[in-house]
Write an enzyme that holds these catalytic residues in place. Structure first.
Site, PDB file in Angstrom:
ATOM      1  N   ASP A 219       3.329   9.657  -0.547  1.00 10.79           N
ATOM      2  CA  ASP A 219       2.198   8.865  -0.059  1.00 10.79           C
ATOM      3  C   ASP A 219       1.906   7.766  -1.075  1.00 10.79           C
ATOM      4  O   ASP A 219       1.907   8.037  -2.284  1.00 10.79           O
ATOM      5  CB  ASP A 219       0.958   9.780   0.083  1.00 10.79           C
ATOM      6  CG  ASP A 219       0.045   9.360   1.212  1.00 10.79           C
ATOM      7  OD1 ASP A 219      -0.002   8.153   1.512  1.00 10.79           O
ATOM      8  OD2 ASP A 219      -0.627  10.235   1.786  1.00 10.79           O
TER       9      ASP A 219
ATOM     10  N   HIS B 248       0.815  -1.223   0.000  1.00 11.29           N
ATOM     11  CA  HIS B 248       0.000   0.000   0.000  1.00 11.29           C
ATOM     12  C   HIS B 248       0.847   1.272   0.000  1.00 11.29           C
ATOM     13  O   HIS B 248       0.357   2.340  -0.309  1.00 11.29           O
ATOM     14  CB  HIS B 248      -0.926   0.009   1.223  1.00 11.29           C
ATOM     15  CG  HIS B 248      -2.001  -1.026   1.127  1.00 11.29           C
ATOM     16  ND1 HIS B 248      -3.306  -0.729   0.834  1.00 11.29           N
ATOM     17  CD2 HIS B 248      -1.945  -2.375   1.236  1.00 11.29           C
ATOM     18  CE1 HIS B 248      -4.017  -1.841   0.789  1.00 11.29           C
ATOM     19  NE2 HIS B 248      -3.209  -2.860   1.041  1.00 11.29           N
TER      20      HIS B 248
END
Ligand code: G6P
Length: 474
Positions: A372, A164
């Site tokens: 991110d 992720h």
């Protein structure tokens, strides 16, 4: 077939639950609103599945009830595991390294031992609950050794791994003392999924360089197997967020919030975990300079900064929180007035409905991380803007920027650029804002969480049986 075995097993560091104390003092379990959990929940609800993960805390693994038909299988962590695996190797070594080393990664041999030990425990738990030939989907950087360990225990399984967070370029990854073992661990999977194509490329380059294996960005030869690699950008339950945000009570709550904020002309919102990757300090600095130069005025404009405390025992997180709170205090001291703070700073957890109301209030949503993997807050904001208004200020370094191209994109390291783009978003015409928002909403409508799960799992499950079932979930 083993008793109580599942055809789909998700293995993640955290179980999709929070422990909270009920009014009578008893402990109860509920679904938590975290990113990964929200991402997988809609899928699991419709599939006989087990989730293997940590329930939080230390001590013996609690026995947990099923949640929405999904079996919860908890894995115990000791206080030492928590310190050396979760806070240590996962969040003080891998996390900073994978996020451009914006903080210095810390290396300790003891942490690596804990990482191996805990990964082994998760692999054994998954091996015990997966049915013969079943599908096991391992999630994220805490568990990179699990695919390899699980394959050794259960060669009959189909194993997927999804990261992720970003996967760093070779120059950074090469710092890791145990880099070869980590790569080999991931290669135990049949399919390795990343958020972005660049990450798949970085991985393939490293496999060639460190392990000397034949690799392209899509396929890697390991012994007699082919491991496939690809980009599968994770998403949200778009329809669920839109429905929530459009509810009359949420709409009324949004109106009330705006009133409580002093009915300003414009509300800027940021919602982050308190993490040094999120660019909170850079954003505060930009805002403070705009206040100082008079480009932004308190009363006309307010900033609401939600910063939910996270990983609080890790030193770098404590330092960050202190710095952020000092800066918020300074800005409010300098620019606020009685009853009119320049920044509304909140460190509480918000439930989904309150979050949706906040999204509805925000004329500009500032999502400006330094790095991110994806950033689901950006996607949630877009999904919540049911009237096609609202400007998304988005960092180029968030995975979401590859998809939400119509956002007001910004380099958060460039302070002048950040200030300029924030002003552009604040001053944009309703037509421009509307066109951009409509395009992003159309994208998220097509690329929601179910589309993500379907595309990843259909690539993993080549027999197609699971994906057929997913197809019927709508
Ligand atoms: C990121 C990670 C997740 C993690 C989440 C919250 O999104 O990719 O795996 O669960 O942060 O962090 P925490 O340390 O509280 O689990």
């Amino acid at each position: 077939m083993r008793q109580n075995s599942s055809s789909l097993v998700v293995v993640a560091n955290r179980l999709p639950i929070d422990d909270s104390v009920a009014p009578d003092g008893a402990c109860e379990w509920r679904r938590s609103p975290g990113g990964l959990v929200s991402a997988l929940h809609p899928l699991l609800r419709h599939t006989p599945a087990t989730w293997v993960g940590w329930a939080g805390g230390t001590g013996p693994a609690p026995r947990l009830p099923d949640i929405d038909g999904v079996r919860m299988h908890s894995v115990a962590l000791t206080a030492e595991d928590l310190r050396d695996h979760y806070e240590g190797f996962a969040n003080a070594t891998l996390w900073p390294l994978y996020h451009d080393a914006v903080e210095q990664p810390v290396y300790h041999r003891r942490w690596w031992e804990a990482y191996q030990r805990v990964n082994q425990r998760f692999a054994e738990a998954a091996a015990a609950v997966a049915e013969p030939g079943g599908l096991v989907w391992v999630q994220d950087y805490h568990l990179q050794l699990v695919p390899g360990l699980l394959r050794a225990l259960r060669p009959d399984l189909r194993i997927g791994f999804f990261l992720h967070v970003p996967f760093p370029p070779p120059e950074l990854f090469m710092q890791l003392p145990r880099r070869a073992e980590l790569l080999r661990g991931m290669l135990g999977a049949d399919l390795i999924g990343f958020q972005r194509a660049q990450a798949a490329h970085n991985f393939a380059q490293l496999v060639v360089k460190v392990l000397d294996l034949p690799a392209t960005d899509r396929r890697i030869g390991v012994d007699d197997r082919v491991v496939r690699v690809g980009a599968y950008p994770v998403s949200i339950d778009t329809a669920e967020m839109a429905a929530l945000a459009g509810r009359p009570d949420v709409t009324a709550r949004a109106r009330r919030l705006r009133h409580d904020l002093g009915d300003p002309q414009q509300v800027i919102l940021s919602v982050d975990r308190m993490d040094y990757t999120k660019g909170i300090e850079q954003r505060l600095k930009a805002y403070s300079e705009l206040l100082a130069s008079g480009h932004v005025k308190v009363r006309d404009t307010v900033l609401v900064q939600v910063a939910v405390p996270s990983r609080e025992r890790v030193g770098q997180y404590q330092i960050l929180r202190d710095r952020v709170e000092r800066e918020v205090g300074r800005i409010n001291g300098e620019f606020g007035r009685v009853g009119e703070p320049a920044i509304h700073y909140l460190t509480q957890h918000f439930d989904r409905a309150e979050l949706a109301a906040l999204y509805r209030v925000a004329d500009v949503m500032a999502v400006t991380p330094l790095r991110d993997g994806m950033n689901l807050v950006a996607k949630e904001y877009v999904a919540a803007r049911v009237d096609d208004t609202g400007a998304l200020l988005l960092s180029e370094f968030a995975g979401a920027a590859a998809e939400l191209e119509q956002a007001y994109l910004v380099n958060p390291h460039d302070l002048e650029g950040l200030k300029q783009m924030l002003l552009t978003a604040l001053r944009a015409s309703p037509d421009d804002v509307g066109d951009r928002m409509r395009a992003m909403r159309a994208h998220l409508h097509r690329h929601d969480i179910r589309a993500w799960a379907r595309s990843y799992l259909s690539a993993l499950d080549q027999t197609g049986s699971l994906v057929t079932r997913l197809g019927s979930t709508g």
